[in-house]
Write a protein that holds these residues in place. Sequence first.
Motif, PDB file in Angstrom:
ATOM      1  N   HIS A   1      37.680   8.340  43.216  1.00 47.21           N
ATOM      2  CA  HIS A   1      36.366   7.747  43.010  1.00 47.21           C
ATOM      3  C   HIS A   1      35.267   8.756  43.332  1.00 47.21           C
ATOM      4  O   HIS A   1      34.253   8.823  42.612  1.00 47.21           O
ATOM      5  CB  HIS A   1      36.214   6.503  43.874  1.00 47.21           C
ATOM      6  CG  HIS A   1      34.924   5.774  43.653  1.00 47.21           C
ATOM      7  ND1 HIS A   1      34.793   4.758  42.734  1.00 47.21           N
ATOM      8  CD2 HIS A   1      33.695   5.923  44.224  1.00 47.21           C
ATOM      9  CE1 HIS A   1      33.544   4.319  42.740  1.00 47.21           C
ATOM     10  NE2 HIS A   1      32.862   4.998  43.647  1.00 47.21           N
ATOM     11  N   LEU A   2      35.460   9.541  44.369  1.00 53.82           N
ATOM     12  CA  LEU A   2      34.439  10.521  44.739  1.00 53.82           C
ATOM     13  C   LEU A   2      34.261  11.587  43.655  1.00 53.82           C
ATOM     14  O   LEU A   2      33.130  11.923  43.284  1.00 53.82           O
ATOM     15  CB  LEU A   2      34.816  11.189  46.061  1.00 53.82           C
ATOM     16  CG  LEU A   2      34.560  10.396  47.349  1.00 53.82           C
ATOM     17  CD1 LEU A   2      35.035  11.180  48.553  1.00 53.82           C
ATOM     18  CD2 LEU A   2      33.084  10.062  47.497  1.00 53.82           C
ATOM     19  N   VAL A   3      35.371  12.119  43.149  1.00 53.56           N
ATOM     20  CA  VAL A   3      35.261  13.240  42.212  1.00 53.56           C
ATOM     21  C   VAL A   3      34.917  12.785  40.796  1.00 53.56           C
ATOM     22  O   VAL A   3      34.481  13.616  39.981  1.00 53.56           O
ATOM     23  CB  VAL A   3      36.567  14.057  42.191  1.00 53.56           C
ATOM     24  CG1 VAL A   3      36.894  14.577  43.585  1.00 53.56           C
ATOM     25  CG2 VAL A   3      37.730  13.238  41.642  1.00 53.56           C
ATOM     26  N   THR A   4      35.081  11.502  40.487  1.00 50.37           N
ATOM     27  CA  THR A   4      34.764  11.044  39.131  1.00 50.37           C
ATOM     28  C   THR A   4      33.468  10.248  39.056  1.00 50.37           C
ATOM     29  O   THR A   4      32.791  10.266  38.023  1.00 50.37           O
ATOM     30  CB  THR A   4      35.913  10.177  38.576  1.00 50.37           C
ATOM     31  OG1 THR A   4      36.105   9.024  39.428  1.00 50.37           O
ATOM     32  CG2 THR A   4      37.200  10.968  38.497  1.00 50.37           C
TER      33      THR A   4
ATOM     34  N   GLN B   1      30.329  16.550  38.410  1.00 50.10           N
ATOM     35  CA  GLN B   1      29.940  17.892  37.990  1.00 50.10           C
ATOM     36  C   GLN B   1      30.528  18.949  38.926  1.00 50.10           C
ATOM     37  O   GLN B   1      30.956  20.017  38.479  1.00 50.10           O
ATOM     38  CB  GLN B   1      28.405  18.000  37.950  1.00 50.10           C
ATOM     39  CG  GLN B   1      27.741  17.031  36.987  1.00 50.10           C
ATOM     40  CD  GLN B   1      28.181  17.286  35.549  1.00 50.10           C
ATOM     41  OE1 GLN B   1      28.519  18.404  35.178  1.00 50.10           O
ATOM     42  NE2 GLN B   1      28.152  16.230  34.738  1.00 50.10           N
ATOM     43  N   ARG B   2      30.541  18.662  40.207  1.00 51.34           N
ATOM     44  CA  ARG B   2      31.089  19.614  41.159  1.00 51.34           C
ATOM     45  C   ARG B   2      32.588  19.812  40.933  1.00 51.34           C
ATOM     46  O   ARG B   2      33.094  20.947  40.980  1.00 51.34           O
ATOM     47  CB  ARG B   2      30.843  19.132  42.597  1.00 51.34           C
ATOM     48  CG  ARG B   2      29.397  19.260  43.065  1.00 51.34           C
ATOM     49  CD  ARG B   2      29.250  18.700  44.471  1.00 51.34           C
ATOM     50  NE  ARG B   2      27.933  19.004  45.013  1.00 51.34           N
ATOM     51  CZ  ARG B   2      27.622  20.094  45.695  1.00 51.34           C
ATOM     52  NH1 ARG B   2      28.563  21.006  45.916  1.00 51.34           N
ATOM     53  NH2 ARG B   2      26.406  20.296  46.150  1.00 51.34           N
ATOM     54  N   TYR B   3      33.293  18.722  40.704  1.00 46.66           N
ATOM     55  CA  TYR B   3      34.738  18.838  40.521  1.00 46.66           C
ATOM     56  C   TYR B   3      35.064  19.570  39.214  1.00 46.66           C
ATOM     57  O   TYR B   3      36.015  20.351  39.157  1.00 46.66           O
ATOM     58  CB  TYR B   3      35.379  17.455  40.549  1.00 46.66           C
ATOM     59  CG  TYR B   3      36.885  17.493  40.625  1.00 46.66           C
ATOM     60  CD1 TYR B   3      37.533  17.912  41.778  1.00 46.66           C
ATOM     61  CD2 TYR B   3      37.670  17.107  39.533  1.00 46.66           C
ATOM     62  CE1 TYR B   3      38.916  17.950  41.850  1.00 46.66           C
ATOM     63  CE2 TYR B   3      39.052  17.141  39.596  1.00 46.66           C
ATOM     64  CZ  TYR B   3      39.672  17.561  40.757  1.00 46.66           C
ATOM     65  OH  TYR B   3      41.048  17.604  40.821  1.00 46.66           O
TER      66      TYR B   3
ATOM     67  N   GLN C   1      41.784  26.118  42.389  1.00 46.73           N
ATOM     68  CA  GLN C   1      41.157  25.471  43.539  1.00 46.73           C
ATOM     69  C   GLN C   1      41.358  23.962  43.498  1.00 46.73           C
ATOM     70  O   GLN C   1      41.546  23.326  44.536  1.00 46.73           O
ATOM     71  CB  GLN C   1      39.668  25.815  43.566  1.00 46.73           C
ATOM     72  CG  GLN C   1      38.976  25.451  44.868  1.00 46.73           C
ATOM     73  CD  GLN C   1      37.581  26.023  44.951  1.00 46.73           C
ATOM     74  OE1 GLN C   1      37.171  26.802  44.087  1.00 46.73           O
ATOM     75  NE2 GLN C   1      36.840  25.643  45.986  1.00 46.73           N
ATOM     76  N   ARG C   2      41.338  23.381  42.298  1.00 48.59           N
ATOM     77  CA  ARG C   2      41.588  21.937  42.193  1.00 48.59           C
ATOM     78  C   ARG C   2      43.004  21.597  42.641  1.00 48.59           C
ATOM     79  O   ARG C   2      43.227  20.606  43.344  1.00 48.59           O
ATOM     80  CB  ARG C   2      41.354  21.473  40.759  1.00 48.59           C
ATOM     81  CG  ARG C   2      39.917  21.593  40.268  1.00 48.59           C
ATOM     82  CD  ARG C   2      39.678  20.724  39.040  1.00 48.59           C
ATOM     83  NE  ARG C   2      40.655  20.982  37.993  1.00 48.59           N
ATOM     84  CZ  ARG C   2      40.505  21.864  37.018  1.00 48.59           C
ATOM     85  NH1 ARG C   2      39.384  22.595  36.966  1.00 48.59           N
ATOM     86  NH2 ARG C   2      41.433  22.032  36.089  1.00 48.59           N
TER      87      ARG C   2
ATOM     88  N   GLU D   1      37.810  18.897  54.199  1.00 44.80           N
ATOM     89  CA  GLU D   1      38.450  19.616  53.092  1.00 44.80           C
ATOM     90  C   GLU D   1      37.646  19.481  51.808  1.00 44.80           C
ATOM     91  O   GLU D   1      37.519  20.445  51.039  1.00 44.80           O
ATOM     92  CB  GLU D   1      39.874  19.088  52.891  1.00 44.80           C
ATOM     93  CG  GLU D   1      40.709  19.913  51.947  1.00 44.80           C
ATOM     94  CD  GLU D   1      40.925  21.327  52.457  1.00 44.80           C
ATOM     95  OE1 GLU D   1      41.044  22.242  51.623  1.00 44.80           O
ATOM     96  OE2 GLU D   1      40.962  21.509  53.704  1.00 44.80           O
ATOM     97  N   LEU D   2      37.096  18.305  51.543  1.00 40.19           N
ATOM     98  CA  LEU D   2      36.260  18.138  50.355  1.00 40.19           C
ATOM     99  C   LEU D   2      35.018  19.021  50.424  1.00 40.19           C
ATOM    100  O   LEU D   2      34.586  19.581  49.410  1.00 40.19           O
ATOM    101  CB  LEU D   2      35.856  16.667  50.211  1.00 40.19           C
ATOM    102  CG  LEU D   2      36.990  15.678  49.896  1.00 40.19           C
ATOM    103  CD1 LEU D   2      36.476  14.247  49.931  1.00 40.19           C
ATOM    104  CD2 LEU D   2      37.619  15.979  48.538  1.00 40.19           C
ATOM    105  N   LEU D   3      34.463  19.148  51.620  1.00 45.15           N
ATOM    106  CA  LEU D   3      33.317  20.045  51.794  1.00 45.15           C
ATOM    107  C   LEU D   3      33.738  21.497  51.649  1.00 45.15           C
ATOM    108  O   LEU D   3      33.041  22.306  51.020  1.00 45.15           O
ATOM    109  CB  LEU D   3      32.685  19.799  53.164  1.00 45.15           C
ATOM    110  CG  LEU D   3      31.486  20.677  53.531  1.00 45.15           C
ATOM    111  CD1 LEU D   3      30.303  20.384  52.618  1.00 45.15           C
ATOM    112  CD2 LEU D   3      31.099  20.475  54.992  1.00 45.15           C
ATOM    113  N   ARG D   4      34.879  21.841  52.200  1.00 42.27           N
ATOM    114  CA  ARG D   4      35.362  23.215  52.145  1.00 42.27           C
ATOM    115  C   ARG D   4      35.653  23.657  50.711  1.00 42.27           C
ATOM    116  O   ARG D   4      35.392  24.801  50.341  1.00 42.27           O
ATOM    117  CB  ARG D   4      36.617  23.348  53.013  1.00 42.27           C
ATOM    118  CG  ARG D   4      37.238  24.726  53.032  1.00 42.27           C
ATOM    119  CD  ARG D   4      38.526  24.708  53.832  1.00 42.27           C
ATOM    120  NE  ARG D   4      38.280  24.378  55.230  1.00 42.27           N
ATOM    121  CZ  ARG D   4      39.255  24.123  56.100  1.00 42.27           C
ATOM    122  NH1 ARG D   4      40.516  24.138  55.705  1.00 42.27           N
ATOM    123  NH2 ARG D   4      38.965  23.843  57.358  1.00 42.27           N
ATOM    124  N   GLN D   5      36.175  22.758  49.900  1.00 34.22           N
ATOM    125  CA  GLN D   5      36.506  23.091  48.517  1.00 34.22           C
ATOM    126  C   GLN D   5      35.313  22.944  47.574  1.00 34.22           C
ATOM    127  O   GLN D   5      35.449  23.184  46.379  1.00 34.22           O
ATOM    128  CB  GLN D   5      37.658  22.208  48.032  1.00 34.22           C
ATOM    129  CG  GLN D   5      38.936  22.360  48.820  1.00 34.22           C
ATOM    130  CD  GLN D   5      39.489  23.774  48.804  1.00 34.22           C
ATOM    131  OE1 GLN D   5      39.266  24.519  47.852  1.00 34.22           O
ATOM    132  NE2 GLN D   5      40.194  24.150  49.871  1.00 34.22           N
TER     133      GLN D   5
END
Length: 368
Positions: free
Chosen positions: A56-59, A64-66, A73-74, A250-254
């Motif tokens: 849900h966060l990445v979509t 755009q970030r993902y 990296q993904r 981890e989401l912030l790091r990536q």
Amino acid sequence: MADYSAPSPQQAVQARLAALHSELAAGHPELYRHLALYLQVLRDGLLGAVRQACFHLVTQVHPQRYRALPEQQRRKLQRRLEALVRRVCMLLTVEQLAHLARELDEERLEQQQQRQERLIQALEQRERDDVSSAPPPPGSVHLGLQLPIGGELMDSDSLAQLLPALPHQDAELLQDPSPQDDLQTRRAMEAMVDAFAEVLGGTRPGDQAAAAGPVTLLPTDPLALMRWLAGFEQALARRLRNLSHAINVELLRQGVSSALLPMSLLDAVIEGQLEVPAAPPNLLRLPLPFQPEAQGSPGIEAMAVLLRPADLEMELPPLRTCRRRLQQAQQQVRRMAHESARLQRRLATLEAEQLWLQDINAASHPSP
């Protein structure tokens, strides 16, 4: 000739308490199985719940970030999420949560003692300042410049600390996994599953003594067991909170998210101290205090992963079934706890009455 005298009231109450403790201890294996099964179902479905929340966060929040991330990296992010969940699953056992609950209880007692000591020191310092200061002239008004006592008792933790230290068992969640770590984790998980299979699926005649070992960590006193179960729930919430924080890091790091909510804020939401808008399961939506000045502009808000037992049970029907069984067992323990408290009050009253009569007799017939 045999003595058939009736037991005293104290003896009758003590016998009832002993019978209540025996009845409670007889139900410990079943309660332990309910707890272990709940955690096993949770471990089985935790990775899927984490992936759904991150999906849900990445979509919906950061598409755009993902999309801008390189493929390597993904995929690293996916492997990292899986490793985080595997590591925390090793800590989602009855024994590990009971150990964490004891640590949290000791931590609360230590913090309470430190607050009391700071209060005593503040009062003593104020008394010394009052004694050492010269008395003001008659009719004058003295305005003290000391800070209020409450300011000296405030905790030193601040919401500005975005990466507070995790407990020692969870600290390595934020470390990058290695292939050797993954192999060790997999082997440990297989051994743990085999151990739980023996407890949940019945034991062989020669293994009864070994299977009874884990059950001994449950208190035999109903009131103590109620506190133990409350500590178990708090430890589970703390473990899921630590995993949520590690995932957000981890989401912030990536580069998927651009902000990180402090764990103190996550704790405030978990404990119900902070009201937040509705959000998808296992996610936290938090409106930010600064808003656009233009009328009609959408408000700015942050969204982060926050795993909670209630959300996980809503997403996992088998886990919800395990929770209902646990609630039924807890209701039985609660009934026994109320009965035990009543009997203990009755026993204290009887003992006080007996001591009162003994003191009257001793006062009426003093020893020579």
